[in-house]
Design an enzyme around this catalytic site. Sequence first.
Site, PDB file in Angstrom:
ATOM      1  N   GLU A   1      63.172  64.884 -23.071  1.00 16.09           N
ATOM      2  CA  GLU A   1      62.744  63.478 -23.127  1.00 16.09           C
ATOM      3  C   GLU A   1      63.937  62.613 -23.482  1.00 16.09           C
ATOM      4  O   GLU A   1      65.024  63.133 -23.796  1.00 16.09           O
ATOM      5  CB  GLU A   1      61.599  63.314 -24.146  1.00 16.09           C
ATOM      6  CG  GLU A   1      60.317  63.989 -23.661  1.00 16.09           C
ATOM      7  CD  GLU A   1      59.177  63.953 -24.646  1.00 16.09           C
ATOM      8  OE1 GLU A   1      59.194  63.113 -25.549  1.00 16.09           O
ATOM      9  OE2 GLU A   1      58.278  64.781 -24.510  1.00 16.09           O
TER      10      GLU A   1
ATOM     11  N   HIS B   1      56.456  52.066 -26.159  1.00 15.96           N
ATOM     12  CA  HIS B   1      56.714  53.131 -25.182  1.00 15.96           C
ATOM     13  C   HIS B   1      56.992  52.446 -23.840  1.00 15.96           C
ATOM     14  O   HIS B   1      56.247  51.556 -23.431  1.00 15.96           O
ATOM     15  CB  HIS B   1      55.502  54.057 -25.069  1.00 15.96           C
ATOM     16  CG  HIS B   1      55.820  55.338 -24.371  1.00 15.96           C
ATOM     17  ND1 HIS B   1      56.115  55.399 -23.023  1.00 15.96           N
ATOM     18  CD2 HIS B   1      55.929  56.601 -24.827  1.00 15.96           C
ATOM     19  CE1 HIS B   1      56.379  56.651 -22.699  1.00 15.96           C
ATOM     20  NE2 HIS B   1      56.267  57.410 -23.781  1.00 15.96           N
TER      21      HIS B   1
ATOM     22  N   ARG C   1      64.197  55.097 -26.304  1.00 17.76           N
ATOM     23  CA  ARG C   1      63.072  54.223 -25.940  1.00 17.76           C
ATOM     24  C   ARG C   1      63.318  52.744 -26.154  1.00 17.76           C
ATOM     25  O   ARG C   1      62.837  51.914 -25.400  1.00 17.76           O
ATOM     26  CB  ARG C   1      61.858  54.604 -26.775  1.00 17.76           C
ATOM     27  CG  ARG C   1      61.201  55.785 -26.214  1.00 17.76           C
ATOM     28  CD  ARG C   1      59.894  56.024 -26.861  1.00 17.76           C
ATOM     29  NE  ARG C   1      59.496  57.333 -26.391  1.00 17.76           N
ATOM     30  CZ  ARG C   1      58.635  58.101 -26.972  1.00 17.76           C
ATOM     31  NH1 ARG C   1      58.049  57.701 -28.071  1.00 17.76           N
ATOM     32  NH2 ARG C   1      58.326  59.261 -26.458  1.00 17.76           N
TER      33      ARG C   1
ATOM     34  N   HIS D   1      53.500  51.655 -29.299  1.00 12.06           N
ATOM     35  CA  HIS D   1      53.246  53.098 -29.265  1.00 12.06           C
ATOM     36  C   HIS D   1      53.328  53.753 -30.638  1.00 12.06           C
ATOM     37  O   HIS D   1      52.536  54.631 -30.952  1.00 12.06           O
ATOM     38  CB  HIS D   1      54.295  53.724 -28.337  1.00 12.06           C
ATOM     39  CG  HIS D   1      54.168  55.196 -28.160  1.00 12.06           C
ATOM     40  ND1 HIS D   1      53.037  55.785 -27.637  1.00 12.06           N
ATOM     41  CD2 HIS D   1      55.028  56.214 -28.417  1.00 12.06           C
ATOM     42  CE1 HIS D   1      53.208  57.099 -27.578  1.00 12.06           C
ATOM     43  NE2 HIS D   1      54.406  57.382 -28.065  1.00 12.06           N
TER      44      HIS D   1
ATOM     45  N   ARG E   1      62.430  55.922 -33.391  1.00 15.07           N
ATOM     46  CA  ARG E   1      62.102  57.352 -33.397  1.00 15.07           C
ATOM     47  C   ARG E   1      62.544  58.046 -32.110  1.00 15.07           C
ATOM     48  O   ARG E   1      62.337  57.532 -31.009  1.00 15.07           O
ATOM     49  CB  ARG E   1      60.591  57.522 -33.554  1.00 15.07           C
ATOM     50  CG  ARG E   1      60.121  58.951 -33.494  1.00 15.07           C
ATOM     51  CD  ARG E   1      58.636  59.027 -33.719  1.00 15.07           C
ATOM     52  NE  ARG E   1      57.879  58.401 -32.663  1.00 15.07           N
ATOM     53  CZ  ARG E   1      57.454  59.026 -31.561  1.00 15.07           C
ATOM     54  NH1 ARG E   1      57.729  60.296 -31.367  1.00 15.07           N
ATOM     55  NH2 ARG E   1      56.733  58.373 -30.667  1.00 15.07           N
TER      56      ARG E   1
HETATM   57  C1  SIN Z   1      55.418  60.867 -24.493  1.00 19.17           C
HETATM   58  O1  SIN Z   1      54.860  61.853 -24.047  1.00 19.17           O
HETATM   59  O2  SIN Z   1      56.145  60.139 -23.823  1.00 19.17           O
HETATM   60  C2  SIN Z   1      55.197  60.524 -25.935  1.00 19.17           C
HETATM   61  C3  SIN Z   1      55.939  61.412 -26.810  1.00 19.17           C
HETATM   62  C4  SIN Z   1      56.261  60.729 -28.100  1.00 19.17           C
HETATM   63  O3  SIN Z   1      55.825  59.623 -28.362  1.00 19.17           O
HETATM   64  O4  SIN Z   1      57.043  61.302 -28.863  1.00 19.17           O
END
Ligand code: SIN
Length: 551
Positions: free
Chosen positions: A113, A236, A282, A343, A378
Amino acid sequence: MDADFLVIGSGIAGLSYALRVARLGKVIVVTKKRDIDTATNLAQGGIAAVLSNDDSFELHEQDTLISGAGLCDLDVVRIVVGEGPERIKDLVDIGVQFVKEEKNKNHLSLGREGGHSRRRVAHAYDLTGKEIERALLEKVKATENITFYENHSVVDLLVSEKSGDGKTQKFCVGAYVLEENGAVVPYRAKITTLCTGGCGKVYLYTSNPDISTGDGIAMAFRAGAKVANMEFVQFHPTCLFHPQAKNFLISEAVRGEGAILIHKDGTRFMEKYDQRLELATRDTVARAIDKEMKERGVDCVYLDISSKDPEFIKKRFPNIYQKCLTYGIDITKEPIPVVPAAHYMCGGVLADIWGRTSIEGLFALGETACTGLHGGNRLASNSLLEAVVFSERAYQYCEKYWSIISQIRVAAVDEWKAGKAIPLEEEILINHNWDLIRRTMWNYVGIVRSTKRLELARQRMVDIAMEIEQHYRDYYVTANMVELRNIAWIALMIIHAALKRKESRGLHYIVDYPGQDERFHCWEVFCKKENGKSPWEIESCSDKGKVPELA
Ligand code: SIN
């Protein structure tokens, strides 16, 4: 209603902690809707930890610190990253079925991610939270020492004071709980633990479930606990944009598997903002999307994974594939319309490395807490990790001091007094303010802020909060009113902290101060002003809580 431990909330933090402390004493878990109505249950991406040979604690620490924009607590980062693999093993031991590698079933399949320099996200495809919630609930429901109550909203904490050494120390002895039948009952406990999740519902658009109204943070603040870093609201970057879709996330793992962000005409834009492109952290990606949407005057951008093998997409993201299909979007063939949405709250109730808050007998875990792991932004998939690491640490603390804690005699508490309250005549009194708060926060306290808009928001929010407090006294308390009151307090806290930070850092971007400023390289720790003129007078704490080491 007495217990040794009162646990408020039934997500990963509450359930993991309840399971552990049930080894010590009697536990009551209360949750305000159904057991599965938690943010955990909606978590898609997964849980990050160092789980492969090409990864290291140093790399995970580094990625967390970079994402946190200089505001992470280094000790906490080291603790969480270092204890991560053990906690993943605990989850596997209680029956969580993470996906294994096709070729080597001894290894977990790891996703990637934004902001992660390695693949390190253990997952159950895009239903990771649901799988974790299932396994934890099964265990909790089968544990003798735990009594579980659904549809029980907590109204406020029960706090007493004791004096000594010229100081007054507050201590928590439980909470007033609104039971399903409408009665408000004191639940007394030796240890009370807030695991109520975040507060995304304070914004008009959010990926969070309806329960995310910041209850734990608002109650702790009202009780006098220290709260920190509330300006750091994580948006998000990619929530599904569709008139019928309510808070549906398109996991960052989709970008981790190669999805790109584009406009309707196919133009890619992330190269203008960050060399990590779609896998930047993010804060960067959400701000880039916000800017692009404003510049072009469009309602959404698009996330395109259609260049990948359709079978892979369907297998890796079964939930997202199916959900989008119900809205007529075949993600194997066409781009997904997306927008940023609130988010995650990176701030929260100030908690130490054992999950203890500034009020004795009160712990805070998971998104409710501000431990110092996340700093100003985060890192993806570090939240479930933080919840399990701190559940274990809070248990370790209770276990170590159990001979003392178990001897606590919780004093008698006052019954709930409804005074001259009458039944609420018109639900519109709630719905109108609910909408007003969420719209004001979205438009005035969103991804890009300005001093002017924040000040306007503050003025309006004080008026709204005053009205709500009056209703709270005039009418019988209801679950909706409890939530409305809490989001009003949360809104005031976010605005307070955002006005204090006269710089842009991490998730807090304010046009009047577009750069970082070393004078603000610290946390905004604050609490409710004792004997203030109004109930929402806030004062910054002189000790500043923890001052983070330079990352
Ligand atoms: C996501 O699946 O994008 C969310 C994961 C997260 O908020 O850490």
